[in-house]
Design a protein around this motif. Structure first.
Motif, PDB file in Angstrom:
ATOM      1  N   GLN A  51       0.820  -1.212   0.000  1.00  0.00           N
ATOM      2  CA  GLN A  51       0.000   0.000   0.000  1.00  0.00           C
ATOM      3  C   GLN A  51       0.854   1.261   0.000  1.00  0.00           C
ATOM      4  OE1 GLN A  51      -3.284  -0.528  -0.583  1.00  0.00           O
ATOM      5  NE2 GLN A  51      -2.460  -2.609  -0.634  1.00  0.00           N
ATOM      6  N   PHE A  52       1.978   1.213   0.694  1.00  0.00           N
ATOM      7  CA  PHE A  52       2.877   2.371   0.700  1.00  0.00           C
ATOM      8  C   PHE A  52       3.452   2.617  -0.695  1.00  0.00           C
ATOM      9  CE2 PHE A  52       3.958   1.487   5.437  1.00  0.00           C
ATOM     10  CZ  PHE A  52       2.728   1.995   5.806  1.00  0.00           C
ATOM     11  N   VAL A  53       3.761   1.542  -1.406  1.00  0.00           N
ATOM     12  CA  VAL A  53       4.269   1.689  -2.779  1.00  0.00           C
ATOM     13  C   VAL A  53       3.208   2.325  -3.666  1.00  0.00           C
ATOM     14  CG1 VAL A  53       4.989   0.423  -4.846  1.00  0.00           C
ATOM     15  CG2 VAL A  53       5.953  -0.174  -2.615  1.00  0.00           C
ATOM     16  N   LEU A  54       1.961   1.882  -3.522  1.00  0.00           N
ATOM     17  CA  LEU A  54       0.868   2.471  -4.311  1.00  0.00           C
ATOM     18  C   LEU A  54       0.724   3.965  -4.032  1.00  0.00           C
ATOM     19  CD1 LEU A  54      -2.092  -0.100  -4.194  1.00  0.00           C
ATOM     20  CD2 LEU A  54      -0.855   0.694  -6.209  1.00  0.00           C
ATOM     21  N   VAL A  55       0.775   4.323  -2.769  1.00  0.00           N
ATOM     22  CA  VAL A  55       0.616   5.731  -2.406  1.00  0.00           C
ATOM     23  C   VAL A  55       1.750   6.577  -2.966  1.00  0.00           C
ATOM     24  CG1 VAL A  55       0.601   7.362  -0.475  1.00  0.00           C
ATOM     25  CG2 VAL A  55      -0.745   5.270  -0.340  1.00  0.00           C
ATOM     26  N   THR A  56       2.989   6.104  -2.817  1.00  0.00           N
ATOM     27  CA  THR A  56       4.115   6.911  -3.288  1.00  0.00           C
ATOM     28  C   THR A  56       4.158   7.005  -4.807  1.00  0.00           C
ATOM     29  OG1 THR A  56       6.478   7.348  -2.938  1.00  0.00           O
ATOM     30  CG2 THR A  56       5.858   5.070  -3.374  1.00  0.00           C
ATOM     31  N   LEU A  57       3.767   5.943  -5.518  1.00  0.00           N
ATOM     32  CA  LEU A  57       3.690   6.024  -6.986  1.00  0.00           C
ATOM     33  C   LEU A  57       2.618   7.025  -7.409  1.00  0.00           C
ATOM     34  CD1 LEU A  57       4.046   2.277  -8.084  1.00  0.00           C
ATOM     35  CD2 LEU A  57       5.672   4.122  -8.497  1.00  0.00           C
ATOM     36  N   GLY A  58       1.456   6.939  -6.769  1.00  0.00           N
ATOM     37  CA  GLY A  58       0.371   7.840  -7.111  1.00  0.00           C
ATOM     38  C   GLY A  58       0.713   9.293  -6.833  1.00  0.00           C
ATOM     39  N   CYS A  59       1.378   9.551  -5.697  1.00  0.00           N
ATOM     40  CA  CYS A  59       1.712  10.930  -5.343  1.00  0.00           C
ATOM     41  C   CYS A  59       2.837  11.491  -6.207  1.00  0.00           C
ATOM     42  CB  CYS A  59       2.071  11.013  -3.865  1.00  0.00           C
ATOM     43  SG  CYS A  59       0.638  10.808  -2.776  1.00  0.00           S
ATOM     44  N   ASN A  60       3.757  10.653  -6.660  1.00  0.00           N
ATOM     45  CA  ASN A  60       4.772  11.119  -7.601  1.00  0.00           C
ATOM     46  C   ASN A  60       4.134  11.525  -8.928  1.00  0.00           C
ATOM     47  OD1 ASN A  60       7.899  10.932  -7.033  1.00  0.00           O
ATOM     48  ND2 ASN A  60       6.931   9.339  -5.790  1.00  0.00           N
ATOM     49  N   ILE A  61       3.189  10.708  -9.378  1.00  0.00           N
ATOM     50  CA  ILE A  61       2.475  11.044 -10.620  1.00  0.00           C
ATOM     51  C   ILE A  61       1.694  12.342 -10.437  1.00  0.00           C
ATOM     52  CG2 ILE A  61       0.637  10.307 -12.190  1.00  0.00           C
ATOM     53  CD1 ILE A  61       1.538   7.396 -11.600  1.00  0.00           C
TER      54      ILE A  61
END
Length: 519
Positions: free
Chosen positions: A491-501
């Motif tokens: 879930q942390f990976v999903l959040v950080t990918l989404g926020c970088n985008i």
């Protein structure tokens, strides 16, 4: 609650259609009054949590973080300042030696003076080791509460004033909600007032620094951020975001070299002031620095939800690579993960982009840096909290899994009751009837889908029940910790990918002044 009425008045009703006069009255008394009422409630919650056990409670011979903080007070008030970080017969560094920068030592000294004045037995040299008297514990808890009151609470008020300025009547309810989200952060309360630490100080300085940046007071921001960095070295998680944003702003001004020099002067001046007692020799500086980098502990210790620990189930990093190689790999991975966010802010600095940059860079450190602890999740949680109005779904999603990632630690400390109480309080306030923060159009929500979100949340609650009620197989004693770790990591990976985008697709301003709409 649901707003009705004209632009001049806001009638607030609950889910049953009954008017919530108390909330209308509170938010329309002004930001300061709202802050004081919410702050008082937040203090009561902290005091209630502090009644429960702490790290290492009745667990000799080394006890835990509570004893570490108490021991630092004992050392700093009984030994000369030059010996605080030096191994000696009076200061055995193997027994909770100071391993934070000098500002933490000064904080321990001030708190130690207070304890010695009221209850000298709790900080007497040697004989106070493992001291757990009722009065001693009460005084220690009060030192954390006072740190919150003096550092974190004013910083939150500063941020809210800068962030919202003179709000319209229709936004006052939002401000009250955001204040509650910032002051009632369940993870921070559990760690500082349950487990026992002083993260409120470094995080408070960081919030003040962020507010300084948002208000255009870059020199003030530099001083406050340097204080955060000199209190806890983990504040370096935010360094790439501050550096790239301030550099990007300087490069767009008339005399960029002069602007960079001014910032550098304030940074060096702040560091020199904090480190002054240790600047008399190279060896004294190295004594302190050697305590701040725990490379000998390996790339990870406990089950923390970052890349190295999660992937160690398949890749045995500690067997395949030397500590030196892992240090280099960790550094490369962290820098690469930070770069997109940094480049975006250097190219197009903006206040909103800066907040996303803080989140993305701190996540990069949490996921890939060397020797990360469960408690380090507090660092990326800070910018996520500051972005709660812009990204409510991400904030709530992140907060829930941040709590889950700390759940094994909280259980070891005997803090299960306050854990569930704070989780329920957070959800209750976040999902207050009629609060329309969670936007169904959120890109992460859309990516996961409603069914997936419900399924993940179902697993989320099941994991809590399983961990509390079942015993793992004898062959895999840490099976449940590993499952929790990997679920949270995903879930942390999903959040950080989404926020970088999200940071990269922000509208790129042509002038810095357009950010006035944001602040």
């Amino acid at each position: 609650m649901k707003g009705k009425g004209t632009s001049d008045t806001v009638s607030v009703v609950d889910g049953d259609g009954n008017q919530c006069c108390w909330w209308w009255w509170l938010v329309h008394k002004g930001t300061t009054t709202t802050f004081l009422i919410v702050g008082l409630f937040a203090l009561l919650v902290r005091a209630a949590v502090s009644l429960h056990p702490y790290s290492g409670f009745a667990n000799p011979p080394k006890f835990g973080d509570y004893e570490a903080q108490r021991h630092w007070m004992e050392i700093t008030i009984n030994l000369p300042i030059q010996e605080w970080y030096r191994n000696s017969t009076s200061n055995d560094l193997s027994y909770w030696g100071l391993d934070y920068p000098p500002l933490t030592a000064y904080q321990s000294f001030i708190h130690g003076l207070f304890l010695r004045f009221v209850h000298p037995e709790s900080v007497s040299l040697f004989t106070s080791r493992g001291h757990e008297s009722y009065l001693g514990k009460l005084l220690m808890r009060w030192t954390v509460l006072s740190s919150d009151l003096l550092i974190l609470f004013p910083a939150v008020l500063y941020f809210v004033i800068v962030r919202y300025g003179q709000p319209s009547r229709s936004r006052k309810s939002d401000i009250g909600w955001h204040i509650a989200m910032l002051l009632l952060n369940p993870c921070l309360i559990l760690i500082d007032h349950g487990h026992f630490q002083y993260n409120c100080i470094s995080l408070g300085f960081t919030i003040g620094a962020v507010a300084g940046v948002l208000s255009g007071k870059d020199l003030v921001a530099c001083v406050l951020y340097c204080l955060a960095l000199n209190h806890k070295q983990m504040s370096a998680y935010f360094a790439p975001a501050f550096f790239s944003h301030l550099l990007g702003k300087c490069l767009r001004r008339k005399h960029p070299l002069l602007e960079v020099s001014k910032l550098g002067f304030y940074v060096l001046g702040t560091f020199a002031a904090v480190w002054w007692p240790y600047l008399y020799s190279k060896d004294s500086i190295l004594e302190v620095l050697s305590r701040l980098a725990p490379f000998e502990r390996g790339i990870f210790e406990d089950y923390v939800a970052n890349f190295w620990c999660a992937s160690s189930i398949i890749i045995k990093w500690k067997r395949l690579f030397t500590p030196e190689s892992l240090r280099l790999l960790s550094l490369i991975a962290t820098v690469i993960t930070c770069l997109p966010s940094m480049i975006q802010q250097i190219k197009s600095p903006s206040n909103r982009g800066f907040l996303y940059g803080l989140l993305n860079c701190s996540f990069a450190f949490y996921l890939f840096s060397f020797q990360v602890h469960e408690k380090s999740i507090l660092l990326p949680l800070l910018p996520a909290s500051l972005l709660a109005m812009e990204e409510p779904f991400i904030f709530k999603w992140f907060m829930q899994f941040a709590m889950l990632s700390m759940f094994p630690l909280i259980c070891r400390d005997g803090l299960v009751v306050p854990y569930f109480a704070l989780l329920a309080l957070f959800i209750l306030i976040f999902d207050a009837p009629g609060q329309q923060r969670v936007k169904e159009g959120n890109y992460l929500y859309n990516y996961l889908g409603a069914t997936t979100v419900r399924l993940v949340l179902f697993c989320y609650f099941i994991l809590h029940i399983v961990y509390l009620t079942m015993n793992p197989p004898e062959k895999y004693p840490f099976l449940f910790e590993a499952i929790i770790m990997n679920v949270c990591f995903s879930q942390f990976v999903l959040v950080t990918l989404g926020c970088n985008i999200k940071q990269w697709v922000l509208n790129k301003p042509t002038k810095l002044e357009v950010d006035k709409k944001f602040i």
